[in-house]
Write a protein that holds these residues in place. Structure first.
Motif, PDB file in Angstrom:
ATOM      1  N   SER A 171      -2.569   0.357  -4.137  1.00 34.07           N
ATOM      2  CA  SER A 171      -2.626  -0.670  -3.107  1.00 34.07           C
ATOM      3  C   SER A 171      -3.188  -1.976  -3.655  1.00 34.07           C
ATOM      4  O   SER A 171      -4.184  -1.968  -4.380  1.00 34.07           O
TER       5      SER A 171
ATOM      6  N   LEU B  54       0.811   5.556  -1.006  1.00 34.91           N
ATOM      7  CA  LEU B  54      -0.048   6.704  -1.293  1.00 34.91           C
ATOM      8  C   LEU B  54      -0.032   7.073  -2.772  1.00 34.91           C
ATOM      9  O   LEU B  54      -1.065   7.428  -3.351  1.00 34.91           O
TER      10      LEU B  54
ATOM     11  N   GLU C 223      -6.505   0.684   6.230  1.00 37.24           N
ATOM     12  CA  GLU C 223      -7.333  -0.484   5.890  1.00 37.24           C
ATOM     13  C   GLU C 223      -6.451  -1.712   5.678  1.00 37.24           C
ATOM     14  O   GLU C 223      -6.800  -2.824   6.097  1.00 37.24           O
TER      15      GLU C 223
ATOM     16  N   SER D 101       0.849  -1.189   0.000  1.00 39.18           N
ATOM     17  CA  SER D 101       0.000   0.000   0.000  1.00 39.18           C
ATOM     18  C   SER D 101       0.883   1.237   0.000  1.00 39.18           C
ATOM     19  O   SER D 101       1.709   1.408   0.894  1.00 39.18           O
TER      20      SER D 101
ATOM     21  N   TRP E 199      -7.220  -0.410  -1.118  1.00 44.59           N
ATOM     22  CA  TRP E 199      -7.265  -0.160   0.330  1.00 44.59           C
ATOM     23  C   TRP E 199      -6.316   0.975   0.715  1.00 44.59           C
ATOM     24  O   TRP E 199      -5.221   1.107   0.153  1.00 44.59           O
ATOM     25  N   SER E 200      -6.690   1.761   1.704  1.00 45.91           N
ATOM     26  CA  SER E 200      -5.787   2.752   2.277  1.00 45.91           C
ATOM     27  C   SER E 200      -4.748   2.040   3.136  1.00 45.91           C
ATOM     28  O   SER E 200      -4.864   0.836   3.408  1.00 45.91           O
ATOM     29  N   SER E 201      -3.776   2.795   3.603  1.00 47.14           N
ATOM     30  CA  SER E 201      -2.744   2.191   4.465  1.00 47.14           C
ATOM     31  C   SER E 201      -3.358   1.620   5.739  1.00 47.14           C
ATOM     32  O   SER E 201      -3.029   0.506   6.156  1.00 47.14           O
TER      33      SER E 201
ATOM     34  N   HIS F 151       0.313   4.536  11.956  1.00 43.89           N
ATOM     35  CA  HIS F 151       0.456   3.194  11.374  1.00 43.89           C
ATOM     36  C   HIS F 151       0.914   2.195  12.443  1.00 43.89           C
ATOM     37  O   HIS F 151       0.397   1.075  12.520  1.00 43.89           O
TER      38      HIS F 151
END
Length: 350
Positions: free
Chosen positions: A48, A44, A87, A42, A83-85, A114
Motif C-alpha cells: 500500500s 493485500l 485505513e 492498497s 496502510w490497510s484497505s 469497503h
C-alpha cells in the motif's frame, strides 16, 4: 478540477484501469473535463502507498511489474506506506474508491465493508464485485444516497457492455416486463463447442486452456455466477429485492452430447439463461439451461459472447450483446462509471 482516486485492490483489472488513465489522459480531460489523479493504491498482496498530491502511475505499474509490490515505489516527501484497505479508505483524500479486491461472492466480503466504509466517509465507489450488489443492494444504495455519494457497478453483469445503464437511460419510459440473457461466456463457449461434437469435459478443458474458465470452474458451470447477476438485474432494473439464494439455479454440467445433438436435430439449441419476469407486480427469477429455437436471437450467440434481451411494453424486445469479461473491457466499465460520477456528482459541487 481533478478527481482523486484510490485503488482498493490492484490486480489485473486495477492495473488495466491505471493503464487507461495514462493512455486516455488527454482525451478524458478534453472530452469530459475528467482528470483522475491516483492518490493511493492498497492491495493485500502488493502492499500500500499513498500520497495526497498524487502518485506517478507509470512508476507504480513499473514497480508491480518488476517486483510484484507497490511499496518499492520511489520514496518522496509525504509518501505513506503500509496502510490497510480500510485505513486507505478512511484517511486518504480520495474522492472516489475503485473497489476491485478479490471478494468472496458468497459473503460479498471484503467489498461490502469497503463500500460501507467509503460511503460513511463521504466517498464514492465504483466496483466490479458482484457480491455487494447482489447481497446488499438496498442497504448500500440507501447508505450512498444518505451520504450524497455515487455508487457505480456497471461491470458486475456484462463487464464493459452496458447491461445496466443502457436500459435505465436509453429505454427510459418503457416498462421492462422480462429480462433474459446469456450472462456467462464460459458456459456459452462450452455449449458452442459441444454443438461441434466435443464432450462436456473436453470443451471445459479447452475453455480452461484459453483462459475462459477458472481452474475451479464450479461457479460458472453450475450457474452460480449467473445467479448473482440475475439478482443484480432484479434489484436494479426491476426494483425488487430478490436474494440470490432464492433464485432457482441449475448449471450445464448434466447436459450430454446426445441432448445437444437432439436439440440441433429439432432446430433448437441449449443455452444457459437467466430469466427475470415481472407479472402483476411480482418478480420471479431463474437460472437454468433452456431450449431456444434457432430463429431466437439468443440461439445465434456463440462462443464466450454475452447477450441480454429486454422485453419492453413500448419498444418491444431489445437485445444487447457484447463481451462479458476481459481485463480491458472490465476496466472500461469502471472508467465509464467514473465519467458518470464526474458528470452527475462532481460537477454539481463546482
Amino acid at each position: 478540477m481533478s478527481t482523486k482516486v484510490a485503488f482498493i485492490g490492484f490486480g489485473g483489472v486495477g492495473q488495466s484501469l491505471a493503464g487507461l488513465f495514462l493512455k486516455q489522459k488527454e482525451s478524458l480531460n478534453k472530452k469530459y473535463g475528467f482528470d483522475p489523479v491516483v492518490v493511493a493504491v492498497s492491495d493485500l498482496m502488493k502492499g500500500s502507498i499513498y500520497h495526497s498530491e498524487g502518485l506517478d502511475m507509470e512508476k507504480v505499474l513499473d514497480s508491480v511489474k518488476e517486483t510484484g509490490n507497490v511499496e518499492n515505489y520511489p520514496n518522496q516527501q509525504g509518501l505513506v506506506k503500509g496502510w490497510s484497505s480500510l485505513e486507505t479508505i478512511k484517511h486518504s483524500n480520495a474522492d472516489i474508491i475503485v473497489e476491485v479486491t478479490f471478494t468472496d461472492v458468497n459473503t460479498g466480503q471484503p467489498a461490502i465493508d469497503h463500500c460501507k466504509t467509503a460511503f460513511n466517509h463521504k466517498k464514492s465507489v465504483v466496483t466490479t464485485n458482484k457480491g455487494p450488489v447482489a447481497l446488499a443492494y438496498n442497504e448500500l444504495s440507501a447508505l450512498a444516497e444518505e451520504n450524497d455519494v455515487f455508487w457505480g457497478f456497471e461491470g458486475t453483469v456484462m463487464s464493459g457492455t452496458p447491461a445496466l445503464r443502457m436500459p435505465v437511460t436509453t429505454l427510459a419510459g418503457n416498462e421492462i416486463t422480462e429480462i433474459k440473457g446469456i450472462l456467462n461466456g464460459t458456459t456459452n463457449y462450452i455449449l458452442t463447442e459441444m454443438e461441434k461434437g466435443e464432450t462436456f469435459q473436453d470443451a471445459l478443458e479447452k475453455a480452461q486452456s484459453l483462459g475462459y474458465a477458472e481452474a475451479d470452474p464450479t461457479s460458472d458451470i453450475e450457474g452460480h455466477d449467473v445467479r448473482y447477476k440475475a439478482a443484480i438485474l432484479a434489484n436494479y432494473l426491476m426494483d425488487t429485492p430478490i436474494a440470490a439464494e432464492d433464485i432457482y439455479c441449475k448449471g450445464i454440467s448434466d447436459l450430454t452430447v446426445d441432448q445437444i445433438k437432439e436439440a440441433l436435430n429439432n432446430n433448437q439449441k441449449w443455452r444457459l439463461l437467466a430469466r427475470i419476469t415481472k407479472e402483476d407486480g411480482t418478480v420471479k427469477a431463474s437460472v437454468k439451461p433452456e431450449l431456444v429455437d434457432n430463429d431466437d436471437p439468443l440461439a445465434g450467440i456463440s462462443g464466450p459472447t454475452n447477450a441480454i434481451v429486454y422485453e419492453c411494453d413500448l419498444a418491444g424486445p431489445i437485445m444487447l450483446t457484447g463481451a462479458g469479461a476481459g481485463l480491458t473491457e472490465t476496466a472500461y466499465s469502471l472508467l465509464i462509471d467514473m465519467i458518470h460520477y464526474h458528470r452527475q456528482h462532481a460537477l454539481t459541487k463546482i
